[in-house]
Design a protein around this motif. Structure first.
Motif, PDB file in Angstrom:
ATOM      1  N   ARG A  14       0.438  -1.496  -0.009  1.00 26.93           N
ATOM      2  CA  ARG A  14       0.423   0.085  -0.058  1.00 26.93           C
ATOM      3  C   ARG A  14       0.671   1.095   0.147  1.00 26.93           C
ATOM      4  O   ARG A  14       0.727   2.458  -0.487  1.00 26.93           O
ATOM      5  CB  ARG A  14      -0.918   0.067   1.585  1.00 26.93           C
ATOM      6  N   ARG A  16       3.510   1.603  -0.955  1.00 23.79           N
ATOM      7  CA  ARG A  16       4.130   1.644  -2.362  1.00 23.79           C
ATOM      8  C   ARG A  16       3.153   2.693  -3.473  1.00 23.79           C
ATOM      9  O   ARG A  16       3.392   3.419  -4.294  1.00 23.79           O
ATOM     10  CB  ARG A  16       4.788   0.339  -3.132  1.00 23.79           C
ATOM     11  N   ARG A  18       0.397   4.213  -2.695  1.00 25.22           N
ATOM     12  CA  ARG A  18      -0.375   4.966  -2.311  1.00 25.22           C
ATOM     13  C   ARG A  18       0.609   6.303  -3.302  1.00 25.22           C
ATOM     14  O   ARG A  18       0.452   7.616  -3.457  1.00 25.22           O
ATOM     15  CB  ARG A  18      -0.544   5.411  -1.067  1.00 25.22           C
ATOM     16  N   LYS A  19       2.077   5.746  -2.929  1.00 22.59           N
ATOM     17  CA  LYS A  19       2.843   7.056  -3.648  1.00 22.59           C
ATOM     18  C   LYS A  19       2.720   7.710  -5.069  1.00 22.59           C
ATOM     19  O   LYS A  19       2.559   8.463  -5.642  1.00 22.59           O
ATOM     20  CB  LYS A  19       4.046   6.191  -2.945  1.00 22.59           C
ATOM     21  N   ARG A  22       0.356  10.303  -5.918  1.00 21.08           N
ATOM     22  CA  ARG A  22       1.105  10.709  -5.609  1.00 21.08           C
ATOM     23  C   ARG A  22       1.558  11.786  -6.332  1.00 21.08           C
ATOM     24  O   ARG A  22       2.723  11.862  -6.161  1.00 21.08           O
ATOM     25  CB  ARG A  22       1.445  10.768  -4.036  1.00 21.08           C
ATOM     26  N   SER A  24       2.394  14.797  -7.314  1.00 21.52           N
ATOM     27  CA  SER A  24       2.208  16.457  -7.066  1.00 21.52           C
ATOM     28  C   SER A  24       4.515  15.511  -5.898  1.00 21.52           C
ATOM     29  O   SER A  24       5.012  16.888  -5.852  1.00 21.52           O
ATOM     30  CB  SER A  24       1.910  16.888  -6.048  1.00 21.52           C
ATOM     31  N   PRO A  26       8.075  15.701  -6.106  1.00 22.87           N
ATOM     32  CA  PRO A  26       9.061  14.718  -6.706  1.00 22.87           C
ATOM     33  C   PRO A  26      10.149  13.954  -6.233  1.00 22.87           C
ATOM     34  O   PRO A  26      10.340  13.220  -6.590  1.00 22.87           O
ATOM     35  CB  PRO A  26       9.408  16.235  -7.110  1.00 22.87           C
ATOM     36  N   SER A  27       9.606  13.797  -4.727  1.00 23.52           N
ATOM     37  CA  SER A  27      11.027  12.209  -4.063  1.00 23.52           C
ATOM     38  C   SER A  27      10.184  11.432  -3.926  1.00 23.52           C
ATOM     39  O   SER A  27      11.101  10.518  -4.186  1.00 23.52           O
ATOM     40  CB  SER A  27      10.874  12.942  -2.790  1.00 23.52           C
ATOM     41  N   ASP A  30      10.850   5.064  -6.541  1.00 27.02           N
ATOM     42  CA  ASP A  30      10.806   3.723  -6.433  1.00 27.02           C
ATOM     43  C   ASP A  30      11.112   3.765  -4.712  1.00 27.02           C
ATOM     44  O   ASP A  30      11.542   2.339  -5.335  1.00 27.02           O
ATOM     45  CB  ASP A  30      11.212   2.438  -7.719  1.00 27.02           C
ATOM     46  N   PRO A  32      11.977   4.694  -0.583  1.00 29.33           N
ATOM     47  CA  PRO A  32      11.289   5.002   0.716  1.00 29.33           C
ATOM     48  C   PRO A  32      12.200   6.653   0.318  1.00 29.33           C
ATOM     49  O   PRO A  32      13.577   7.126  -0.822  1.00 29.33           O
ATOM     50  CB  PRO A  32      12.320   3.863   1.866  1.00 29.33           C
ATOM     51  N   VAL A  33      11.960   7.366   1.176  1.00 28.82           N
ATOM     52  CA  VAL A  33      11.872   8.847   1.105  1.00 28.82           C
ATOM     53  C   VAL A  33      14.101   9.284   0.993  1.00 28.82           C
ATOM     54  O   VAL A  33      14.757   8.604   2.055  1.00 28.82           O
ATOM     55  CB  VAL A  33      11.724   9.830   2.222  1.00 28.82           C
TER      56      VAL A  33
ATOM     57  N   GLU B 548       4.965   3.461   4.758  1.00 28.32           N
ATOM     58  CA  GLU B 548       6.395   2.917   5.045  1.00 28.32           C
ATOM     59  C   GLU B 548       7.187   3.519   4.393  1.00 28.32           C
ATOM     60  O   GLU B 548       8.761   2.717   3.828  1.00 28.32           O
ATOM     61  CB  GLU B 548       6.522   1.446   4.696  1.00 28.32           C
ATOM     62  N   ASP B 549       6.850   4.897   4.004  1.00 27.88           N
ATOM     63  CA  ASP B 549       8.467   6.062   3.642  1.00 27.88           C
ATOM     64  C   ASP B 549       9.568   6.172   3.857  1.00 27.88           C
ATOM     65  O   ASP B 549      10.377   6.272   3.895  1.00 27.88           O
ATOM     66  CB  ASP B 549       7.237   6.772   3.136  1.00 27.88           C
ATOM     67  N   GLN B 600      13.618  12.320   7.653  1.00 28.67           N
ATOM     68  CA  GLN B 600      12.370  12.043   6.308  1.00 28.67           C
ATOM     69  C   GLN B 600      11.467  12.279   6.709  1.00 28.67           C
ATOM     70  O   GLN B 600      10.480  12.558   5.229  1.00 28.67           O
ATOM     71  CB  GLN B 600      12.662   9.970   6.724  1.00 28.67           C
ATOM     72  N   ARG B 606       7.474  18.972   3.098  1.00 29.75           N
ATOM     73  CA  ARG B 606       7.647  19.541   2.981  1.00 29.75           C
ATOM     74  C   ARG B 606       7.250  20.674   2.481  1.00 29.75           C
ATOM     75  O   ARG B 606       6.630  21.870   2.613  1.00 29.75           O
ATOM     76  CB  ARG B 606       9.415  19.413   2.258  1.00 29.75           C
ATOM     77  N   GLN B 719      15.762  -0.741   6.846  1.00 28.80           N
ATOM     78  CA  GLN B 719      15.559   0.425   5.547  1.00 28.80           C
ATOM     79  C   GLN B 719      14.448  -1.234   5.200  1.00 28.80           C
ATOM     80  O   GLN B 719      13.030  -1.113   4.723  1.00 28.80           O
ATOM     81  CB  GLN B 719      15.239   0.834   5.012  1.00 28.80           C
TER      82      GLN B 719
END
Lengths: 111, 737
Positions: A14, A16, A18-19, A22, A24, A26-27, A30, A32-33, B548-549, B600, B606, B719
């Motif tokens: 989920r 992933r 969801r991302k 999104r 908008s 840019p980060s 594929d 994590p942050v 999980e980001d 993170q 941000r 991670q």
């Protein structure tokens, strides 16, 4: 109570999923942050770090040199105008009479 | 799940960090050396015997050289003035002195302090280009007679390097700091002059002292600087080392006065040559200048700068390197100092803000008639994510069983391999449900629990945390206010009787009683601790559940709730007892995860900075506060330590130590206040000084490490592995990590 969030059977997917929606952010790559899978940022930063490290070493070296040494300033480069006779032509580097700063010793019969 | 340690600190990173530290230390050492006290000219070492100094030198002229190894003194010829200026160059005064000399078309001889030369090389260039002569006045203005031979050589060599770098020359003139007239030469300083003489230096003394360093008044300066009955004079002025207003005023008047009396002005070399001519004329009896004119090489250069030598290429480049190094230090140190000011103000401001707001929070929430709204008495769901928690799980669930609030317990087993769910089931708790899932991480486990929860309020806790019977009830009371979306509880360190435990205890008490109260009132609490927090189920679902980001899913969800417009508050009386990491390695990894995860989460959210509504409010109030207090100030906290060390070494040991102790005292007071609010025992505060010395260093190393990892974009091992149960009891820690 909003139920627009589907109850996912596989929770791992989920985040992933969801991302991707999104657009908008840019980060939203594929991963994590902050994670840069290509390794380009790491390479760039490693290089920058290396340059910085070398600069620091160079800096310390310059200081070490000017604190330990000043070796290049041997007495012969500092002989005065009316020093010993071997002072003639002693001072290092510059050719005599060149642009004023250098005055060869005026020893001899002149005085 | 044994993880190898080395991945935590990669080699190159440490090397680069050490090199940067080396660079910083170099800069600071250089700066400290450059700024060594250069005070006013103070005559010191008086009354020493001069029995070993030849009378001819004591009674001779002020220009002392050793041609052929024997001492020779020369005087300034009659009706001639050699203006000498000591201690420069000075950014404020030297330029003005040069202007005066230029306006009156007279040269001066400047005895320069090397450290000042290296800081203001442009002035030296201007000086030399303007036809003035320069001499060495040591690098740091020390009394040479007190110093070792190597220090003397170094002082002079460094000054020559600086001169070479600044103006491309070296010089054969020297004046010792704190020297004055010839008859002040004593048995201590004489060997220095002899040694320098053997190296070819001319030591320049004075015979007339303007005493301008004492600021006796303009008329007095002129009077003192005027030699008697037409004699020549080597006059001492200063172009540095204090307020030189009087010198500047006196100089033009003095020059005009002496010119009117028929005096001419020259440099030391000019005086020496005139003296030599006079001697040779006396010897040969022919009063012409043939000797001088016959030497074409000598006439090719300015005789008034005859003491200058063109620096050879090595010296030139060494000198330029030194000047560059100094320039870097000159730019770096004020920059760092400014940064330090910002950090210092932020740290102190934070303490002030925390004290005020914590007090206000405490008073407001503990008022007798304070209520959140209608009492929350309905049942709530407690979600316990567990991964290999066999040592703690019975305790955890047992503590929940005695809860005074009606609850259902959902144990989400995240693929444990140690029989955790079986232990839980064997307890036979009627309100316990065990949900099993493949190992998928803490976020997934929590999400799973949220989906399984029957009630609208979900309490989340860690598998190794113990609640008090009243905890759940107190924790959920704020939900009486419909605006509240989540509540943070008060986590307590259970194992506080070790050094590391006590440090964390202090940190927790301060964090919960000062930080959280402040953030609560400012409505921007960044984190609901994973150990104890309560959420409205629909609020969590509305923002997409735990994500999980990031590694800090607790911070992530909290920020998401803020952005969705929910209030997040702190319930101080809802206590949870947790096992803090018991070894430095565990602590390191836990904090690494926290700080990296926080970064993170902040980065992920941000965009809130430019949003409208509650999201924008958090973005513009909460984010800057969190970034400033949790990343920037701790990141630059080492600066405080480094500068304290620097100030101790170079400025004032006692004052710096006192300043450091004062900061410690402020922190101690804040901590004591936090302890008071939580009614904790003060004795743990005894560990605080040690905490400041050791624990803090660890914390900012962690932070720096996380920042670098964030920048490089490296993937952390854990991670991928997700939750490995970082907070665990010491026993489980040894085998699971």
């Amino acid at each position: 109570m909003p139920s627009d969030i589907p109850v996912d059977t596989d929770p791992a997917v989920r985040g992933r999923h969801r991302k991707h929606t999104r657009a908008s952010a840019p980060s939203a790559q594929d991963g994590p942050v902050f994670v840069d899978s290509s390794g380009r940022r790491a390479r760039l930063l490693r290089r920058a770090g290396a340059v910085l490290g070398v600069t620091c070493v160079g800096y310390a070296a310059v200081l070490a040199l000017s604190f330990m040494g000043g070796i290049s300033l041997s007495p012969s480069t500092l002989l005065p105008i009316d020093g010993m006779s071997d002072a003639r032509g002693g001072p290092g580097g510059g050719p005599p009479g060149d642009s004023g700063a250098y005055a060869p010793p005026s020893t001899g019969t002149g005085r | 799940m044994s993880r190898s340690r080395p991945s935590a600190i990669p080699g190159p990173r440490v090397v680069i960090a050490l090199l940067l530290l080396l660079g910083l230390v170099s800069v600071m050492l250089l700066d400290g050396y450059l700024r060594a006290e250069i005070g006013n000219d103070q005559r010191i070492r008086s009354g020493a015997s001069s029995s070993k100094v030849p009378d001819s030198v004591l009674d001779g002229g002020p220009l002392l050289s050793f041609p052929g190894g024997t001492a020779r003194t020369q005087s300034v010829p009659d009706r001639t003035i050699v203006l000498t200026f000591d201690d420069g160059p000075d950014p404020e005064w030297t330029g003005k002195v040069l202007d005066v000399l230029d306006d009156n078309d007279v040269p001066g001889t400047f005895f320069l302090v090397g450290s000042m030369v290296s800081r203001y090389p442009g002035l030296v260039r201007e000086m030399v280009d303007g036809g003035n002569e320069v001499g060495v006045h040591t690098f740091t203005h020390i009394d040479l007679s007190y110093r070792s031979a190597s220090r003397v050589t170094r002082e002079i060599a460094q000054t020559q390097l600086a001169l070479a770098g600044a103006a491309g020359i070296t010089t054969t003139l020297f004046r010792a700091p704190y020297s004055s007239t010839n008859d002040a030469i004593d048995n201590y300083s004489w060997p220095v002059y002899k040694k320098l003489g053997a190296l070819g230096y001319t030591s320049v003394f004075i015979d007339t002292d303007s005493e301008d360093w004492q600021q006796p008044g303009v008329d007095e300066i002129i009077d003192l600087a005027t030699p008697k009955s037409g004699k020549g004079a080597s006059v001492l002025f200063h172009d540095s080392g204090g307020d030189r207003e009087q010198t500047l005023e006196a100089l033009p008047r003095y020059i005009k006065k002496m010119k009117a009396q028929g005096y001419t002005f020259t440099t030391v070399s000019g005086a020496q040559q005139q003296d030599e001519q006079a001697q040779s004329q006396a010897g040969q009896g022919t009063p012409d200048r043939a000797g001088q004119a016959a030497d074409p090489a000598a006439s090719a250069s300015d005789p008034e700068q005859a003491a200058h030598r063109r620096a050879d290429a090595t010296t030139l480049w060494e000198g330029r390197a030194l000047l560059a190094a100094v320039a870097v230090a000159e730019w770096t140190m004020p920059g760092l100092a400014a940064l330090l000011t910002v950090v210092g103000v932020a740290v102190l401001g934070r303490f002030g803000l925390m004290l005020v707001l914590a007090r206000s929070h405490y008073r407001r929430r503990n008022r007798r008639r304070f209520v959140w709204g209608p009492a929350v008495i309905g049942p709530v769901s407690v979600i316990v994510p567990a991964y290999n928690e066999k040592e703690c799980i019975a305790h955890t669930l047992g503590s929940l069983a005695s809860s005074t609030h009606p609850i259902e317990i959902i144990l989400v087993d995240d693929g444990s391999t140690d029989g955790t769910p079986e232990i839980a089931e064997s307890l036979g708790l009627p309100n316990l449900r065990v949900v099993r899932q493949e190992n998928a991480g803490k976020s997934a486990a929590l999400n799973n629990g949220v989906r399984q929860a029957r009630y609208d309020i979900v309490v989340m806790m860690d598998g190794d945390t113990v609640f008090e019977p009243e905890t759940v009830h107190r924790l959920v009371q704020p939900f009486g206010d419909p605006a509240v979306g989540a509540v943070a509880g008060n986590a307590k360190v259970g194992n506080r009787n070790t050094v590391i435990g006590a440090w964390q205890h202090i940190e927790y008490v301060m964090g919960f009683n000062l930080d959280r109260r402040m953030y609560d009132l400012l409505r921007c609490m960044p984190t609901i601790p994973g150990a104890i927090g309560a959420f409205r189920r629909r609020a969590v679902l509305a923002v997409g559940g735990m994500s999980e980001d990031t590694l800090a899913e607790d911070t992530d969800i909290t920020i998401a709730l803020h952005r969705a417009g929910w209030r997040v508050v702190y319930a101080e009386h809802a206590r949870a007892w947790t096992e803090a990491p018991a070894s430095l390695g565990q602590l390191w990894r836990q904090r690494y995860r926290w700080s990296y995860g926080t970064m993170q989460a902040l980065w992920k959210h941000r965009r809130s900075v430019t949003d409208r509504g509650p999201s924008g409010r958090f973005g513009r109030v909460g984010m800057p506060l969190v970034v400033l207090f949790q990343i920037v100030t701790p990141l630059f906290a080492p600066l405080i330590d480094v500068f304290t060390l620097y100030a101790m070494l170079f400025v004032d040991f006692r004052a710096s130590l006192l300043a450091w102790l004062a900061i410690l005292l402020v922190q101690l007071l804040c901590a004591a206040y936090a302890f008071r609010l939580d009614r904790e025992k003060y004795r743990y505060l005894l560990m605080m000084p040690l905490q400041q010395l050791a624990y803090r260093q660890l914390m900012y190393l962690v932070l720096i490490h996380s920042c670098v990892t964030a920048a490089t974009g490296g993937r952390l091992r854990w991670q991928k592995l997700k939750r490995t149960g970082v907070v665990g009891s010491p026993t489980s820690g040894t085998e699971s990590r």
